[in-house]
Design a protein around this motif. Structure first.
Motif, PDB file in Angstrom:
ATOM      1  N   SER A  55       9.880  18.871  41.310  1.00 11.76           N
ATOM      2  CA  SER A  55      10.907  19.868  41.630  1.00 11.76           C
ATOM      3  C   SER A  55      12.111  19.227  42.316  1.00 11.76           C
ATOM      4  N   VAL A  59      15.600  21.073  41.755  1.00 14.20           N
ATOM      5  CA  VAL A  59      16.205  21.878  42.828  1.00 14.20           C
ATOM      6  C   VAL A  59      16.643  21.051  44.035  1.00 14.20           C
ATOM      7  N   GLY A  60      16.208  19.793  44.112  1.00  8.05           N
ATOM      8  CA  GLY A  60      16.625  18.937  45.218  1.00  8.05           C
ATOM      9  C   GLY A  60      15.678  18.942  46.408  1.00  8.05           C
ATOM     10  N   ALA A  65      10.536  27.465  49.312  1.00  8.28           N
ATOM     11  CA  ALA A  65      11.875  27.998  49.567  1.00  8.28           C
ATOM     12  C   ALA A  65      11.762  29.104  50.611  1.00  8.28           C
ATOM     13  N   GLU A  69      19.341  30.071  51.245  1.00  8.17           N
ATOM     14  CA  GLU A  69      19.980  29.040  50.409  1.00  8.17           C
ATOM     15  C   GLU A  69      18.971  28.412  49.452  1.00  8.17           C
ATOM     16  N   ASP A  70      17.772  28.073  49.976  1.00  2.02           N
ATOM     17  CA  ASP A  70      16.733  27.494  49.123  1.00  2.02           C
ATOM     18  C   ASP A  70      16.296  28.480  48.041  1.00  2.02           C
ATOM     19  N   LYS A  71      16.141  29.736  48.404  1.00  2.00           N
ATOM     20  CA  LYS A  71      15.727  30.753  47.428  1.00  2.00           C
ATOM     21  C   LYS A  71      16.772  30.923  46.337  1.00  2.00           C
ATOM     22  N   ALA A  72      18.045  30.859  46.709  1.00  7.87           N
ATOM     23  CA  ALA A  72      19.123  30.963  45.722  1.00  7.87           C
ATOM     24  C   ALA A  72      19.120  29.746  44.796  1.00  7.87           C
ATOM     25  N   THR A  73      18.844  28.567  45.344  1.00  8.57           N
ATOM     26  CA  THR A  73      18.778  27.343  44.546  1.00  8.57           C
ATOM     27  C   THR A  73      17.644  27.430  43.525  1.00  8.57           C
ATOM     28  N   VAL A  74      16.490  27.914  43.954  1.00  8.35           N
ATOM     29  CA  VAL A  74      15.335  28.055  43.058  1.00  8.35           C
ATOM     30  C   VAL A  74      15.636  29.090  41.973  1.00  8.35           C
ATOM     31  N   LYS A  76      18.556  29.962  40.775  1.00  7.08           N
ATOM     32  CA  LYS A  76      19.548  29.394  39.860  1.00  7.08           C
ATOM     33  C   LYS A  76      18.887  28.381  38.912  1.00  7.08           C
ATOM     34  N   ALA A  77      17.999  27.550  39.446  1.00  6.46           N
ATOM     35  CA  ALA A  77      17.301  26.571  38.599  1.00  6.46           C
ATOM     36  C   ALA A  77      16.445  27.283  37.561  1.00  6.46           C
TER      37      ALA A  77
END
Length: 195
Positions: A55, A59-60, A65, A69-74, A76-77
């Motif tokens: 991952s 997602v970085g 998450a 911010e982490d939830k939004a990144t996940v 989006k991925a």
């Protein structure tokens, strides 16, 4: 008896090849940041992809998450991974339509498979701090397409995967197509493979 002894290696060959394939699969399955694995099979009109990646590449991060911010990144991925037609840059002339898309990852709320390789994972660290040493999160994606004109699939362009997920530096590819089977490595500078 001599004929039997001469035939024995050939009789054992399929078992030896199966064992070698298991060893190869296990070695390619090692968790290495920046490296993903892609299995591709074209059989008649059916085109199938299996993508496995840490991952971190997508997602970085690998932790759960917990922040917005982490939830939004996940999220989006996940959205980008579901845009499979664009992700694999399939030629329009092949007239491929996705029939199945399945994503799995602990980051998506899926339960991780039991990890029996690390006997010490259930023990608390001696210093009282939380240990993330053995916490590796993977993303598995499975896609199936039906292509009305599979003869138009002459090349596979993986450049969009590298552009979409810049944490991915190389992809170990196993490809089965009408012209044969082979393994190769794709990189951002060498992202096009022949079917």
């Amino acid at each position: 008896m001599r004929r039997l002894l001469l035939a024995l290696p050939f009789a054992l060959l399929p078992m030896a090849m199966a064992h070698a394939a298991e060893v190869e699969h296990a070695s390619l399955g090692a968790h290495e940041h920046g490296v993903a694995r892609l299995d591709v099979a074209l059989d008649g009109r059916s085109l199938e992809f299996e993508l496995d990646s840490p991952s971190m590449n997508i997602v970085g991060f690998e932790h759960d998450a917990s922040t917005g911010e982490d939830k939004a990144t996940v999220a989006k991925a996940r959205e980008l991974l579901l845009k499979s037609q664009a992700l694999f840059n399939l030629p329009l002339a092949a007239k491929c339509a996705v029939t199945t898309q399945k994503l799995q990852s602990p980051l998506f709320g899926d339960t991780p498979e039991a990890d029996n390789d690390h006997d010490d994972d259930n023990h608390a660290p001696d210093n009282g701090e939380a240990s993330e040493e053995h916490h590796h999160s993977e993303i598995h994606a499975h896609y199936v397409f039906v292509c009305d004109a599979p003869s138009e699939l002459k090349r596979l362009d993986l450049s969009q995967i590298f552009k979409t997920f810049p944490g991915t530096h190389k992809i170990q590819v196993q490809l089965i197509a009408p012209n044969g089977q082979y393994g190769t490595e794709a990189t951002p500078d060498n992202a096009t493979l022949k079917f």
